[in-house]
Motif scaffolding. Structure first.
Motif, PDB file in Angstrom:
ATOM      1  N   VAL A   1      -4.492   8.002   6.757  1.00 16.05           N
ATOM      2  CA  VAL A   1      -3.706   6.989   6.039  1.00 16.05           C
ATOM      3  C   VAL A   1      -3.871   5.617   6.699  1.00 16.05           C
ATOM      4  O   VAL A   1      -4.098   4.611   6.024  1.00 16.05           O
ATOM      5  N   TYR A   2      -3.773   5.572   8.003  1.00 15.70           N
ATOM      6  CA  TYR A   2      -3.865   4.293   8.720  1.00 15.70           C
ATOM      7  C   TYR A   2      -5.287   3.721   8.632  1.00 15.70           C
ATOM      8  O   TYR A   2      -5.461   2.509   8.459  1.00 15.70           O
ATOM      9  N   ARG A   3      -6.262   4.583   8.725  1.00 15.26           N
ATOM     10  CA  ARG A   3      -7.650   4.116   8.647  1.00 15.26           C
ATOM     11  C   ARG A   3      -7.976   3.632   7.238  1.00 15.26           C
ATOM     12  O   ARG A   3      -8.659   2.624   7.050  1.00 15.26           O
TER      13      ARG A   3
ATOM     14  N   LEU B   1       0.833  -1.194   0.000  1.00 18.16           N
ATOM     15  CA  LEU B   1       0.000   0.000   0.000  1.00 18.16           C
ATOM     16  C   LEU B   1       0.869   1.245   0.000  1.00 18.16           C
ATOM     17  O   LEU B   1       1.835   1.346   0.756  1.00 18.16           O
ATOM     18  N   SER B   2       0.517   2.196  -0.858  1.00 15.92           N
ATOM     19  CA  SER B   2       1.228   3.472  -0.953  1.00 15.92           C
ATOM     20  C   SER B   2       0.279   4.607  -0.631  1.00 15.92           C
ATOM     21  O   SER B   2      -0.901   4.587  -1.035  1.00 15.92           O
ATOM     22  N   VAL B   3       0.792   5.624   0.060  1.00 12.22           N
ATOM     23  CA  VAL B   3      -0.019   6.797   0.372  1.00 12.22           C
ATOM     24  C   VAL B   3      -0.444   7.534  -0.888  1.00 12.22           C
ATOM     25  O   VAL B   3      -1.333   8.384  -0.846  1.00 12.22           O
ATOM     26  N   GLU B   4       0.175   7.207  -2.013  1.00 12.41           N
ATOM     27  CA  GLU B   4      -0.228   7.814  -3.285  1.00 12.41           C
ATOM     28  C   GLU B   4      -1.726   7.636  -3.533  1.00 12.41           C
ATOM     29  O   GLU B   4      -2.385   8.512  -4.101  1.00 12.41           O
ATOM     30  N   ASP B   5      -2.272   6.503  -3.096  1.00 15.33           N
ATOM     31  CA  ASP B   5      -3.687   6.213  -3.345  1.00 15.33           C
ATOM     32  C   ASP B   5      -4.635   7.006  -2.450  1.00 15.33           C
ATOM     33  O   ASP B   5      -5.818   7.130  -2.773  1.00 15.33           O
ATOM     34  N   VAL B   6      -4.149   7.506  -1.341  1.00 12.40           N
ATOM     35  CA  VAL B   6      -5.003   8.292  -0.446  1.00 12.40           C
ATOM     36  C   VAL B   6      -4.661   9.775  -0.530  1.00 12.40           C
ATOM     37  O   VAL B   6      -5.446  10.624  -0.112  1.00 12.40           O
ATOM     38  N   GLY B   7      -3.496  10.114  -1.100  1.00 16.76           N
ATOM     39  CA  GLY B   7      -3.133  11.514  -1.316  1.00 16.76           C
ATOM     40  C   GLY B   7      -2.724  12.256  -0.059  1.00 16.76           C
ATOM     41  O   GLY B   7      -2.729  13.490  -0.025  1.00 16.76           O
ATOM     42  N   LYS B   8      -2.322  11.519   0.971  1.00 17.21           N
ATOM     43  CA  LYS B   8      -1.842  12.115   2.217  1.00 17.21           C
ATOM     44  C   LYS B   8      -0.678  11.269   2.719  1.00 17.21           C
ATOM     45  O   LYS B   8      -0.635  10.063   2.464  1.00 17.21           O
ATOM     46  N   TYR B   9       0.230  11.897   3.431  1.00 18.22           N
ATOM     47  CA  TYR B   9       1.388  11.179   3.942  1.00 18.22           C
ATOM     48  C   TYR B   9       1.188  10.758   5.391  1.00 18.22           C
ATOM     49  O   TYR B   9       0.508  11.427   6.172  1.00 18.22           O
TER      50      TYR B   9
END
Length: 225
Positions: free
Chosen positions: A155-157, A141-149
């Motif tokens: 991100v965790y949720r 999983l990459s934060v790229e998919d949620v757009g937040k770091y």
């Protein structure tokens, strides 16, 4: 601690050894390897600047930009291409010596293993392939998919939702105090890997597990479940 439904692993420094990129960055900064940790800290700082501002920029792009900023502060002229070249070893880092044996034990114990990283999707795919770790993880999983770091709580949720678990059923394993604190504040179980130079964040929630290396993780989980 109840057996976690999914174990999420941070990648950079937790699984992968940053020494090659620190050497490359130090060389780009005029032979100043002691500045490499400051570069990585600045990279994390500006990834959070983008997140707080409601923007998403590629982690590698932020890394090369921060390297040029740091170079300028120390009187080093560094082109955009040279900066990108200096940070490019991020995609081909070796695993720490304890990683593969530990992942084998966790896999044999039937744990679900997933990576959760600030690296882009393309970058983490390269990282896992080069390090020989791809087959240990059901997904990356990459934060790229949620757009937040990370360590933004979303991100965790989001990651918990992606693996089909409640956030409280997930365990984050990381070598960064900020990552462990962020995951714990979001409701995850946490394990802190005390890599050299890394510390937990004292005002944050204490990690559920603290280990000197990944070699101890499966035994600790078995003992506590």
């Amino acid at each position: 601690m109840a057996r976690p439904k999914v174990i999420l692993f941070d990648v950079n420094e937790t699984l992968l050894d940053l020494t090659p990129v620190k050497e490359s960055v130090g060389k780009a900064l005029g032979g100043r390897p002691e500045l490499a940790p400051l570069w990585f800290t600045t990279l994390l700082q500006y990834s959070l600047v983008a997140t707080v501002a409601g923007k998403y920029l590629d982690f590698g792009e932020i890394g090369s930009a921060c390297l040029r900023m740091l170079a300028k502060n120390h009187g080093v002229e560094l082109s955009e291409d040279d900066a990108r070249g200096a940070v490019s070893p991020m995609r081909s880092l070796p695993p720490h010596p304890d990683v593969i044996p530990a992942l084998k034990r966790l896999r044999d114990a039937k744990h679900r293993l997933v990576t959760l990283t600030n690296s882009s999707k393309a970058a983490v795919a390269d990282q896992m392939k080069h390090a020989g770790l791809t087959d240990f993880f059901e997904s990356s999983l990459s934060v790229e998919d949620v757009g937040k770091y990370k360590p933004h709580a979303d991100v965790y949720r989001w990651a918990a939702g992606r693996v089909g678990a409640d956030v409280s059923e997930c365990l984050l394993v990381a070598a960064h105090g900020w990552d462990v604190a962020g995951a714990a504040w979001a409701g995850m179980k946490t394990a802190f890997v005390a890599r050299p130079g890394q510390q937990v964040f004292p005002p944050g929630p204490g990690p559920g597990i603290t280990i000197p290396s990944l070699a101890e993780l499966e035994g600790e989980l078995d003992r506590r479940s």
